[in-house]
Design a protein around this motif. Structure first.
Motif, PDB file in Angstrom:
ATOM      1  N   PHE A  46      17.554  17.275  35.005  1.00 11.91           N
ATOM      2  CA  PHE A  46      16.560  16.464  34.977  1.00 11.91           C
ATOM      3  C   PHE A  46      15.917  16.269  36.109  1.00 11.91           C
ATOM      4  O   PHE A  46      14.661  16.510  36.444  1.00 11.91           O
ATOM      5  CB  PHE A  46      16.854  15.351  34.450  1.00 11.91           C
ATOM      6  N   ASP A  47      16.583  16.108  37.495  1.00 14.61           N
ATOM      7  CA  ASP A  47      16.112  16.056  38.701  1.00 14.61           C
ATOM      8  C   ASP A  47      15.237  17.227  39.071  1.00 14.61           C
ATOM      9  O   ASP A  47      14.259  17.110  39.793  1.00 14.61           O
ATOM     10  CB  ASP A  47      17.147  15.770  39.699  1.00 14.61           C
ATOM     11  N   GLU A  48      15.804  18.533  38.743  1.00 13.70           N
ATOM     12  CA  GLU A  48      15.260  19.707  39.135  1.00 13.70           C
ATOM     13  C   GLU A  48      13.904  19.846  38.569  1.00 13.70           C
ATOM     14  O   GLU A  48      12.785  20.182  39.014  1.00 13.70           O
ATOM     15  CB  GLU A  48      15.866  20.930  38.829  1.00 13.70           C
ATOM     16  N   ALA A  49      13.898  19.179  37.057  1.00 16.05           N
ATOM     17  CA  ALA A  49      12.630  19.510  36.169  1.00 16.05           C
ATOM     18  C   ALA A  49      11.609  18.502  36.602  1.00 16.05           C
ATOM     19  O   ALA A  49      10.426  18.847  36.745  1.00 16.05           O
ATOM     20  CB  ALA A  49      13.167  19.389  34.815  1.00 16.05           C
ATOM     21  N   ALA A  50      12.082  17.185  37.177  1.00 17.07           N
ATOM     22  CA  ALA A  50      11.129  16.187  37.579  1.00 17.07           C
ATOM     23  C   ALA A  50      10.539  16.720  39.066  1.00 17.07           C
ATOM     24  O   ALA A  50       9.190  16.229  39.047  1.00 17.07           O
ATOM     25  CB  ALA A  50      11.488  15.075  37.821  1.00 17.07           C
ATOM     26  N   ASN A  51      11.010  17.339  39.803  1.00 22.47           N
ATOM     27  CA  ASN A  51      10.507  17.785  41.242  1.00 22.47           C
ATOM     28  C   ASN A  51      10.011  19.109  41.026  1.00 22.47           C
ATOM     29  O   ASN A  51       9.436  19.569  42.088  1.00 22.47           O
ATOM     30  CB  ASN A  51      11.675  17.852  42.175  1.00 22.47           C
ATOM     31  N   ILE A  83       7.317  20.041  39.742  1.00 20.01           N
ATOM     32  CA  ILE A  83       5.635  19.941  39.904  1.00 20.01           C
ATOM     33  C   ILE A  83       5.371  19.756  41.617  1.00 20.01           C
ATOM     34  O   ILE A  83       4.350  20.601  41.957  1.00 20.01           O
ATOM     35  CB  ILE A  83       5.391  18.883  39.346  1.00 20.01           C
ATOM     36  N   PHE A  84       6.444  19.321  42.101  1.00 23.58           N
ATOM     37  CA  PHE A  84       6.148  19.258  43.666  1.00 23.58           C
ATOM     38  C   PHE A  84       6.312  20.783  44.178  1.00 23.58           C
ATOM     39  O   PHE A  84       5.714  21.026  45.416  1.00 23.58           O
ATOM     40  CB  PHE A  84       6.844  18.314  44.333  1.00 23.58           C
ATOM     41  N   ASP A  85       7.473  21.530  43.747  1.00 15.85           N
ATOM     42  CA  ASP A  85       7.614  22.761  44.333  1.00 15.85           C
ATOM     43  C   ASP A  85       6.389  23.658  44.090  1.00 15.85           C
ATOM     44  O   ASP A  85       6.025  24.588  44.922  1.00 15.85           O
ATOM     45  CB  ASP A  85       8.805  23.542  43.564  1.00 15.85           C
ATOM     46  N   GLU A  86       5.882  23.604  43.015  1.00 15.75           N
ATOM     47  CA  GLU A  86       4.576  24.375  42.586  1.00 15.75           C
ATOM     48  C   GLU A  86       3.446  24.007  43.499  1.00 15.75           C
ATOM     49  O   GLU A  86       2.706  24.966  43.907  1.00 15.75           O
ATOM     50  CB  GLU A  86       4.201  24.328  41.126  1.00 15.75           C
ATOM     51  N   ASP A  87       3.412  22.798  43.748  1.00 14.68           N
ATOM     52  CA  ASP A  87       2.293  22.493  44.767  1.00 14.68           C
ATOM     53  C   ASP A  87       2.505  23.030  46.080  1.00 14.68           C
ATOM     54  O   ASP A  87       1.600  23.623  46.799  1.00 14.68           O
ATOM     55  CB  ASP A  87       2.061  20.978  44.790  1.00 14.68           C
ATOM     56  N   GLN A  88       3.675  22.900  46.619  1.00 21.56           N
ATOM     57  CA  GLN A  88       3.742  23.491  48.110  1.00 21.56           C
ATOM     58  C   GLN A  88       3.587  24.918  47.838  1.00 21.56           C
ATOM     59  O   GLN A  88       3.254  25.576  49.044  1.00 21.56           O
ATOM     60  CB  GLN A  88       5.442  23.340  48.506  1.00 21.56           C
TER      61      GLN A  88
END
Length: 61
Positions: free
Chosen positions: A34-39, A41-46
């Motif tokens: 769940f933590d990986e799924a929540a974060n 979106i930030f990986d895609e932005d980077q």
């Protein structure tokens, strides 16, 4: 069995299912996923920022 009994059994089944989902969602085994799924979106932005910076640096050359 009459209609009221079926409704009662159905209610109990739904309650057990609800409690099982709550335990599953708050279990320690699920926390990492769940933590990986929540974060994610930030990986895609980077990734998109790094791609745009690379394309800008190539234009400057």
């Amino acid at each position: 069995m009459d209609y009221g009994t079926w409704r009662g059994l159905f209610t109990i089944v739904l309650l057990v299912l609800f409690i099982a989902i709550i335990f599953w969602s708050y279990s320690r085994r699920s926390k990492k996923a769940f933590d990986e799924a929540a974060n994610s979106i930030f990986d895609e932005d980077q990734k998109s920022e790094s791609v745009s910076q690379e394309s800008e640096s190539k234009k400057d050359e």
